[in-house]
Scaffold this motif. Structure first.
Motif: not given
Length: 77
Positions: A48-77
């Protein structure tokens, strides 16, 4: 073919649940927190995260053994 359509529907629903959870948490969460809050398997979470990232709705940032998941501007609306 029916199984593939059901799988896609489930993936889309999981992605929608992730977006709603991220919005409720201020637009930023760890992948671990999302996994626990939504009671997801690792494979469902990352598909699901890959699906959202491919659509540009979330950005993923490595954080130790996990990822920080951040909504992008494309999600607004």
């Amino acid at each position: 073919m029916q199984d593939a359509a059901k799988f896609t529907d489930t993936l889309t629903q999981t992605a929608g649940n992730l977006l709603e959870t991220l919005k409720a948490s201020g637009g930023d969460a760890s992948s671990w927190d999302l996994k626990l809050k939504l009671h997801l398997s690792s494979s469902s979470l990352y598909l699901a995260l890959g699906w959202l990232a491919a659509q540009g709705k979330v950005a993923l940032y490595p954080k130790e053994l996990n990822f920080r998941v951040v909504l992008t501007e494309k999600t607004e609306g």
